[in-house]
Design a protein around this motif. Structure first.
Motif, PDB file in Angstrom:
ATOM      1  N   VAL A 123       7.785  18.816  -0.384  1.00 40.17           N
ATOM      2  CA  VAL A 123       6.726  17.854  -0.732  1.00 40.17           C
ATOM      3  C   VAL A 123       5.410  18.371  -0.839  1.00 40.17           C
ATOM      4  CG1 VAL A 123       5.797  15.916   0.376  1.00 40.17           C
ATOM      5  CG2 VAL A 123       8.274  15.998   0.273  1.00 40.17           C
ATOM      6  N   PRO A 124       4.854  19.271   0.094  1.00 43.44           N
ATOM      7  CA  PRO A 124       3.415  19.793   0.233  1.00 43.44           C
ATOM      8  C   PRO A 124       3.332  20.500  -0.958  1.00 43.44           C
ATOM      9  CG  PRO A 124       4.322  20.008   2.319  1.00 43.44           C
ATOM     10  CD  PRO A 124       5.801  19.597   1.593  1.00 43.44           C
ATOM     11  N   LEU A 125       4.176  21.328  -1.345  1.00 42.59           N
ATOM     12  CA  LEU A 125       4.198  22.090  -2.450  1.00 42.59           C
ATOM     13  C   LEU A 125       3.973  21.400  -3.862  1.00 42.59           C
ATOM     14  CD1 LEU A 125       4.022  25.080  -3.477  1.00 42.59           C
ATOM     15  CD2 LEU A 125       6.437  25.022  -3.988  1.00 42.59           C
ATOM     16  N   GLY A 126       4.967  20.450  -3.902  1.00 45.03           N
ATOM     17  CA  GLY A 126       4.745  19.522  -5.157  1.00 45.03           C
ATOM     18  C   GLY A 126       3.293  18.681  -5.212  1.00 45.03           C
TER      19      GLY A 126
ATOM     20  N   TRP B 244      10.809  21.729  -6.331  1.00 46.25           N
ATOM     21  CA  TRP B 244       9.556  20.913  -6.314  1.00 46.25           C
ATOM     22  C   TRP B 244       8.921  20.417  -7.897  1.00 46.25           C
ATOM     23  CZ3 TRP B 244       5.600  23.201  -9.297  1.00 46.25           C
ATOM     24  CH2 TRP B 244       5.813  24.347  -9.746  1.00 46.25           C
ATOM     25  N   PRO B 245       9.401  21.043  -8.899  1.00 48.22           N
ATOM     26  CA  PRO B 245       8.456  20.458 -10.119  1.00 48.22           C
ATOM     27  C   PRO B 245       8.601  19.092 -10.283  1.00 48.22           C
ATOM     28  CG  PRO B 245      10.206  22.486 -10.683  1.00 48.22           C
ATOM     29  CD  PRO B 245      10.329  22.111  -9.175  1.00 48.22           C
ATOM     30  N   PRO B 246       9.701  18.267 -10.252  1.00 49.54           N
ATOM     31  CA  PRO B 246       9.635  16.883 -10.501  1.00 49.54           C
ATOM     32  C   PRO B 246       8.718  16.251  -9.736  1.00 49.54           C
ATOM     33  CG  PRO B 246      12.144  17.443 -10.166  1.00 49.54           C
ATOM     34  CD  PRO B 246      11.042  18.795  -9.836  1.00 49.54           C
ATOM     35  N   TYR B 247       8.354  16.600  -8.348  1.00 50.79           N
ATOM     36  CA  TYR B 247       7.437  16.324  -7.649  1.00 50.79           C
ATOM     37  C   TYR B 247       6.089  16.525  -7.925  1.00 50.79           C
ATOM     38  CZ  TYR B 247      11.457  15.621  -4.474  1.00 50.79           C
ATOM     39  OH  TYR B 247      12.656  15.242  -3.866  1.00 50.79           O
ATOM     40  N   ALA B 248       5.906  17.713  -8.525  1.00 56.16           N
ATOM     41  CA  ALA B 248       4.512  18.085  -9.209  1.00 56.16           C
ATOM     42  C   ALA B 248       4.163  17.046 -10.203  1.00 56.16           C
ATOM     43  CB  ALA B 248       4.300  19.604  -9.646  1.00 56.16           C
ATOM     44  N   ARG B 249       5.258  16.991 -11.037  1.00 49.71           N
ATOM     45  CA  ARG B 249       5.025  15.869 -12.314  1.00 49.71           C
ATOM     46  C   ARG B 249       4.512  14.538 -11.909  1.00 49.71           C
ATOM     47  NH1 ARG B 249       8.413  16.457 -17.584  1.00 49.71           N
ATOM     48  NH2 ARG B 249       7.220  18.046 -18.458  1.00 49.71           N
ATOM     49  N   LEU B 250       5.298  14.280 -10.720  1.00 46.51           N
ATOM     50  CA  LEU B 250       5.325  12.784 -10.390  1.00 46.51           C
ATOM     51  C   LEU B 250       3.851  12.562  -9.587  1.00 46.51           C
ATOM     52  CD1 LEU B 250       6.644  10.126  -9.754  1.00 46.51           C
ATOM     53  CD2 LEU B 250       7.482  10.822  -7.661  1.00 46.51           C
TER      54      LEU B 250
ATOM     55  N   ILE C 221      -6.764  11.030  -2.750  1.00 44.20           N
ATOM     56  CA  ILE C 221      -5.719  11.215  -3.732  1.00 44.20           C
ATOM     57  C   ILE C 221      -4.253  11.454  -3.188  1.00 44.20           C
ATOM     58  CG2 ILE C 221      -4.684  12.355  -5.805  1.00 44.20           C
ATOM     59  CD1 ILE C 221      -7.450  12.030  -6.838  1.00 44.20           C
ATOM     60  N   VAL C 222      -4.344  12.508  -2.342  1.00 43.37           N
ATOM     61  CA  VAL C 222      -2.993  12.832  -1.786  1.00 43.37           C
ATOM     62  C   VAL C 222      -2.376  11.940  -0.934  1.00 43.37           C
ATOM     63  CG1 VAL C 222      -2.036  14.278   0.047  1.00 43.37           C
ATOM     64  CG2 VAL C 222      -3.517  15.383  -1.868  1.00 43.37           C
ATOM     65  N   PRO C 223      -3.064  11.047  -0.081  1.00 40.55           N
ATOM     66  CA  PRO C 223      -2.384  10.124   0.691  1.00 40.55           C
ATOM     67  C   PRO C 223      -2.000   9.021  -0.296  1.00 40.55           C
ATOM     68  CG  PRO C 223      -4.335  10.632   1.805  1.00 40.55           C
ATOM     69  CD  PRO C 223      -4.260  11.561   0.423  1.00 40.55           C
ATOM     70  N   LEU C 224      -2.578   8.784  -1.277  1.00 42.54           N
ATOM     71  CA  LEU C 224      -2.107   7.491  -2.389  1.00 42.54           C
ATOM     72  C   LEU C 224      -0.724   8.003  -3.053  1.00 42.54           C
ATOM     73  CD1 LEU C 224      -5.472   6.298  -3.359  1.00 42.54           C
ATOM     74  CD2 LEU C 224      -3.620   5.062  -2.227  1.00 42.54           C
TER      75      LEU C 224
ATOM     76  N   SER D 112       4.821   7.701  -3.375  1.00 40.51           N
ATOM     77  CA  SER D 112       6.044   7.462  -4.146  1.00 40.51           C
ATOM     78  C   SER D 112       6.889   9.061  -4.280  1.00 40.51           C
ATOM     79  CB  SER D 112       5.350   7.832  -5.558  1.00 40.51           C
ATOM     80  OG  SER D 112       4.228   8.594  -5.879  1.00 40.51           O
ATOM     81  N   VAL D 113       5.781  10.076  -3.825  1.00 44.64           N
ATOM     82  CA  VAL D 113       6.689  11.356  -3.617  1.00 44.64           C
ATOM     83  C   VAL D 113       7.827  11.439  -2.531  1.00 44.64           C
ATOM     84  CG1 VAL D 113       6.307  13.858  -2.902  1.00 44.64           C
ATOM     85  CG2 VAL D 113       4.848  12.816  -4.709  1.00 44.64           C
ATOM     86  N   ILE D 114       7.214  10.811  -1.325  1.00 41.87           N
ATOM     87  CA  ILE D 114       8.228  10.891  -0.337  1.00 41.87           C
ATOM     88  C   ILE D 114       9.279   9.889  -0.650  1.00 41.87           C
ATOM     89  CG2 ILE D 114       8.334   9.928   1.936  1.00 41.87           C
ATOM     90  CD1 ILE D 114       5.891  10.817   2.954  1.00 41.87           C
ATOM     91  N   VAL D 115       9.343   8.755  -1.401  1.00 36.63           N
ATOM     92  CA  VAL D 115      10.365   8.118  -1.878  1.00 36.63           C
ATOM     93  C   VAL D 115      11.428   8.924  -2.569  1.00 36.63           C
ATOM     94  CG1 VAL D 115      10.997   6.256  -3.202  1.00 36.63           C
ATOM     95  CG2 VAL D 115       9.198   5.780  -1.736  1.00 36.63           C
TER      96      VAL D 115
END
Lengths: 355, 312, 533
Positions: free
Chosen positions: B125-128, B185-191, B223-226, B230-233
């Motif tokens: 999560v942090p990386l993405g 991690w890539p899908p999270y980065a994209r998201l 930005i990060v909190p917002l 979705s990333v956590i979900v």
């Protein structure tokens, strides 16, 4: 209110936007492809050389003399500096030469031509089943949202994707092959029929149809039915979930209420309008599901003795057959990239908001 | 539809707290945040499936925490003469090929499963988030470079990277998790990038810039909190896949190593005796099933909660 | 409702497809003249007999190529001529002269002459690959192959060894796969540069054996076809070896009749299927020993008290009875049962008290920590775990390091292990193969060009090495046997090898399938007499 633009309308608009923009985009895509490809190649190569498995051991064995070892290392080019090895390899690849496999003593490109279609055949059939069952299931679940059907479908779908695939494969073999005799066992085809049809496309199903060998087709189908079914289980779960999610989003929008109020039949509202709108994102999801299957099939291939690229790659990696590893990674990676670009393109053409 | 207030008559103190939480005019940021969390909880708990998922995960945590202390038998103790006994009074889940009690192995293995889940979240999560938000917010050249890197990582067949890492680092659960996370991690980065692209144009961001906030501050505070919800979900939903991937590596001999009671390894090694002693592979498989299912249900519930459009 | 109809249509279509698959499953029970066997083909990286060194490939070569002589499986001290009609030994014991049978042909139709025989043996030595080590055992190497292996005339070949050896030893070596007769004309017509046809022979076959190669699909199958011009009658027209890695899959396939023989079933599978009469399992002791190698580079493992303590800690009987059952038997000496000089003494059993006393004597009463390399296949992983638990009884904490076979072997050869658990197979059924493996170490330095097991465990044994060489040269069979027995007793008492089990191959065949001759090594497996009712 104006109905949402249909797929055809969007195509016309995009076409009208002009050829120049399109060809510029094409150039950009090719550049992106090249860069991604190069990165893939470099990383795989360097990882491969760092793996502490001795490829010479694989070809000479346990009891060969020290001089034989030294000679083999030189012959494989393993005594040169890493960067040199990479440049030699890269230039070979650009000329279409993926090298020789240490393990099969064949050119890697021949091996891949043999194993990749096997995996493609499996992935395609599984995705097809997944779409045929999963998408309608997702639509129904969305329409009957929060009723019993929805919950049951969701839990079944989720349970399906939470099971280890090799366990499911073995259970499938036990039930459908050993007990019920509905399908044939491991392997792609019975030894009796092996080699009976010429390889044109690499897909036994298609090749046997082309050659009009119905017996071979039936046998090949009975061999692929179970592994494809097992993999399809996961496709169904994934696709039904995504379809449901997209449909829910559509059905909660204003135009749906308006359309219903205007007296359009429920079937038109759901299939023509709502579903029509999610067709493109759904296609990208399907492409994604397909690519998962391409590289995630190795466990299924092992249980079903299916000679695909997953087991080829795994065997090569564990024996440090780097040419085979690199070749397979490139081919799979290239397919991924192509699918990615395709879905990106679809998004650009059909959804200007995502630009 | 009854509003929550009408469902059950409440004691005055509780009603007071409720009113404080759901008021339309919160007096402080903390009250607003708490109120939002409370509303989300109500929405979450009204979905029976999500609660089921949560319940299973709570059970997992409890088992992992106190189970090993409670369970009577040593998960590593081999009694060869008792190998492959079916579930009975002495061994509730039977024994495996080396006579080890499966119930105690299952309980001890729950700690491993939990650790795997947490480790993946902590890594991925942090990386993405970092890569995605920076790419989306900065745009331009930075965006292009980061997205190309993401593309390369996405194009990589996960199995190759996982196998390569396992082979290079040596087998083991920790290395397997790292290997899988590096490809996850890539899908999270994209998201995260998609979300931050949208947010970067928002008015309040412009306002913050105008009032002199630095880029870093905007990124971290807004930005990060917002983006993170979705990333956590997404991470929760992927958890099942991660656990199964570790099991898959165990099948190939590269995940958890003997005699580790990791569930995936138990299923993988139990497949050799599956046809005669189904419980050796099936019971840990059911455990994996339950936990993965729970993560999926939890993730779906969280998604419904954080994005009302999907819940309806 | 129309909504439902679409979904129903889809499901119906799928159900129909599956149902029709059921009726269409042309269940091809394999015909009476076709034999299908499930085994592991992942060791195949080449088909060239001069290059092969792995077990199952040796079996393939044994059935597609002929050689000068072959061991008689019913009486391993006798030899039958394959392409050799008769042979003599010179008085000084150094030169062996063979008369080649007349009228033999290769699969290609080319006549088989002494020229092919000589060239084939020279070729293996000159290629200097994995198989060359076997010929080096009788002193035929790259340096002297052209002089020592000579064609005398069209029907006579002579081979000269570097010293006097027991004749049975030399015949064993020449009866092994590296001395297979290759079709020289055919191989040379495909050769690239100076490679003696090696590149072509990696994926093709140029032999004169009972079966011809039809196709080799790597990690999938090998298809063989009967050679109709063979000098012996063959019942099977077609033989297919199928690569099936999962024992469970092999089991289901043999139950269903899709295969005739399965070679890799687990003891549990064998039990169940035999009880149900689905298969008949034949036990064949193999020349393969499972052992622990203790690396003397680790100071704790360099002490004789520790060696002996470990031998008293392993629960041989328990593991054999419960875990591996019919697929291994307890065997603690370095010559497998059935070999000349074999010693059937298994003095060790689990005695934790004795082991602890020995460790205390070595000052290691509190035990120590040590790593054990094991390949992560079945059954090695399970046996390793059992041994780990055994050693823990005396406070020896073993950390298992499983990895792929090639990795563990690489570490072993680099002396980078603590304890190695694995197997050693004899190349031919002469005691020298194992004696050389376990009790021979001419050069213990890191630069040694001989990396046998004693060297890998850094065990310096000048005396034993001398004894091994002497036993090799001894021509009296009885005296030879005695020498090997003495060596085995010495090693039982004092050696860093804990030899535990001898492999027993369980050949599972469907009823009516007979004649698959499985010998103690894969090189002695013959498909010639297979019959199906």
């Amino acid at each position: 209110m104006t109905p949402q633009p249909t797929v055809l309308d969007r195509l016309r608009v995009a076409n009208a936007r002009g050829g120049v923009r399109l060809s510029l985009a094409l150039v950009r895509w090719i550049a992106m492809l090249a860069v991604t490809f190069a990165g893939l190649l470099a990383i795989t190569f360097f990882i491969g050389r760092k793996i502490p498995i001795d490829p010479v051991l694989a070809i000479l064995g346990d009891r060969a003399s020290a001089s034989a070892y030294a000679a083999a290392r030189v012959r494989l080019g393993l005594d040169k500096p890493l960067v040199d090895q990479f440049l030699i390899y890269a230039s070979d690849v650009l000329r279409g030469n993926l090298g020789m496999s240490l393990l099969t003593a064949n050119p890697v490109i021949d091996d891949i031509r043999r194993v990749f279609p096997a995996t493609l055949e499996l992935a395609t059939l599984s995705t097809f089943i997944g779409v045929m069952i999963g998408v309608p299931l997702g639509v129904i679940a969305a329409v009957r949202h929060n009723r019993v059907v929805d919950h049951v479908a969701r839990v079944i779908g989720l349970a399906g994707s939470s099971v280890p695939v090799f366990w499911l494969a073995l259970m499938g073999l036990l039930l459908f092959y050993a007990r019920l005799h509905w399908v044939s066992g491991p392997g792609r085809i019975d030894p009796l029929y092996d080699g009976m049809v010429d390889t044109r496309t690499g897909s036994l199903l298609i090749d046997s149809l082309i050659a009009r060998e119905w017996d071979v087709f039936a046998n090949a189908f009975s061999h692929i039915a179970l592994p494809a079914g097992v993999l399809a289980f996961y496709s169904i779960a994934y696709l039904s979930r995504m379809t449901r999610s997209f449909m829910l989003e559509q059905l909660s929008q204003e135009y749906v209420t308006t359309a219903r109020a205007k007296g359009l039949s429920e079937r038109r509202v759901i299939w023509r309008h709502a579903f029509g709108n999610i067709a493109v994102p759904l296609l990208t999801v399907i492409a994604l599901a397909y690519s998962y299957l391409l590289e995630g099939s190795v466990l299924t291939e092992i249980v079903f003795a299916w000679p695909g690229i997953g087991s080829y790659l795994t065997g090569a990696l564990l024996n440090a057959d780097m040419n085979a590893v690199l070749g397979s990674t490139l081919v799979i990676g290239a397919t991924f990239i192509a699918l990615n670009l395709l879905t990106d393109a679809l998004y650009r053409v059909f959804d200007p908001r995502a630009r | 539809m009854h509003s929550p207030a009408e469902r059950t008559p409440m004691k005055p103190a509780r009603a007071h707290w409720r009113a404080w939480l759901v008021t339309d005019t919160p007096a402080s940021p903390r009250q607003a945040a708490l109120g939002r969390a409370y509303r989300r909880w109500r929405r979450f708990s009204s979905n029976p499936l999500s609660m089921l998922g949560l319940a299973i995960l709570v059970l997992l945590v409890v088992v992992a925490a106190v189970g090993p202390l409670v369970v009577a038998q040593d998960p590593l103790r081999q009694v060869l003469a008792e190998r492959l006994t079916p579930p009975n009074a002495a061994h509730w889940f039977g024994t495996d090929q080396l006579g080890r009690d499966i119930l105690s192995r299952l309980v001890h293995g729950s700690r491993l499963t939990l650790s795997i889940a947490m480790l993946v979240v902590v890594l991925v999560v942090p990386l993405g988030l970092m890569i995605g938000t920076v790419a989306g917010y900065c745009g331009g050249f930075v965006d292009t470079v980061l997205m190309r890197v993401t593309d390369v990582a996405l194009a990589f067949p996960k199995i190759v990277l996982a196998l390569a890492f396992a082979a290079a680092l040596g087998p083991g659960v920790l290395n397997a998790v790292i290997a899988i996370s590096i490809t996850a991690w890539p899908p999270y980065a994209r998201l995260a990038r998609a979300e931050s692209l949208r947010l970067a144009q928002a008015d309040f961001i412009h306002a913050a810039r105008l009032s002199g906030a630095s880029h870093l501050r905007i990124l971290l505070r807004y930005i990060v909190p917002l983006c993170s919800s979705s990333v956590i979900v997404r991470a929760t939903l992927d958890m099942a896949g991660i656990i199964l991937a570790v099991a898959g590596l165990g099948f190939l001999g590269l995940g958890a190593q003997p005699p580790s009671p990791e569930w995936g390894y138990m299923v993988a090694s139990g497949r050799n005796v599956l046809l005669d002693a189904w419980w050796v592979a099936t019971i840990p498989g059911l455990a994996i099933l339950a936990v993965s299912l729970a993560f999926n249900l939890l993730g779906d519930g969280l998604r419904d909660v954080f994005d009302p459009r999907h819940g309806g | 409702m129309n909504l439902v109809s679409r979904k129903a249509w889809a499901t119906l279509a799928l159900a129909a497809a599956l149902a029709s698959a059921q009726t269409m499953t042309v269940h091809a029970a394999t015909p009476k003249d076709m034999f299908v066997m499930a085994t592991l083909l992942d060791e195949f990286t080449t088909l060239d007999p001069g290059e092969i060194y792995e077990l199952v490939p040796e079996e393939y070569v044994a059935n597609t190529y002929d050689r000068l002589v072959r061991v008689d499986l019913k009486d391993p001290s006798k030899f039958n001529g394959d392409v050799a009609q008769s042979w003599t030994v010179s008085p000084d014991g150094l030169t062996f002269t063979f008369r080649i049978r007349a009228g033999l042909k290769f699969h290609s139709g080319n006549p088989l002459t002494a020229d092919d025989v000589a060239w084939s043996v020279q070729r293996t030595a000159l290629l200097d690959k994995g198989a060359a080590a076997v010929l080096a055992g009788i002193g035929v190497t790259k340096a002297n192959a052209l002089q020592n292996v000579k064609k005398i005339d069209d029907t006579t070949v002579s081979i000269t060894t570097d010293q006097r050896y027991a004749p049975t030893f030399v015949l064993n070596v020449l009866g092994a796969w590296p001395a297979s007769v290759v079709d020289r004309k055919l191989a040379e017509s495909h050769q690239k540069g100076n490679d003696y046809g090696n590149e072509w022979l990696k994926t093709n076959e140029a032999g004169s054996g009972a079966y011809k190669l039809v196709k080799w699909t790597a990690n999938d199958s090998i298809v063989l076809q009967r050679f109709d011009g063979y000098r012996l009658p063959l019942a099977m027209k077609r033989i297919v070896l199928r690569h099936v890695t999962e024992a469970a899959s092999q089991r289901l396939m043999i139950q269903n009749g899709d295969i005739d023989v399965a070679r890799d079933l687990s003891p549990d599978d064998l039990d169940t299927l035999s009880k149900n009469g689905v298969i008949k399992a034949t036990a064949v002791p193999q020349a393969t020993l499972m052992y622990l190698g203790l690396n003397n580079k680790n100071p704790n493992l360099a002490r004789p008290e520790v060696w002996e303590a470990m031998k008293w800690l392993v629960d041989y009987q328990g593991i054999q009875k419960n875990v591996i059952r019919t697929t291994y038997k307890v065997h603690e000496t370095f010559l497998p049962e059935g070999f000349l000089g074999a010693l059937n003494e298994n003095p060790y059993h689990q005695d934790v008290a004795k082991a602890k006393a020995l460790l205390a004597k070595a000052g290691l009463a509190d035990g120590f920590t040590v790593k054990m390399d094991v390949r992560n296949d079945y059954p090695y992983s399970e046996i390793a775990q059992a041994v780990q638990a055994n050693l823990a009884l005396a406070n020896i904490k073993v950390q298992l390091v499983p990895s792929d076979n090639k990795q563990t072997l690489g570490r072993y050869r680099a002396r980078a292990h603590d304890i190695y658990i694995g197997e050693w197979s004899a190349d031919y059924i002469d005691p020298h193969s194992n004696a050389q493996g376990f009790a021979w170490n001419p050069d213990n330095s890191d630069a040694s060009s001989y990396k046998m097991l004693a060297w890998r465990n850094a065990w310096n044994i000048p005396e034993l090495t001398k004894e091994t060489n002497a036993a090799l040269a001894e021509s009296s069979t009885d005296k030879r046997a005695q020498m090997y027995q003495k060596m085995q007793r010495d090693m039982l008492a004092k050696s860093p090898f804990v030899i535990m089990f001898q492999k027993v191959s369980q050949v599972a065949a469907r009823p009516g399938v007979t004649g698959l001759e499985v010998g103690p090594i894969n090189d002695l497996v013959s498909y010639r007499d297979i019959r199906k009712q």
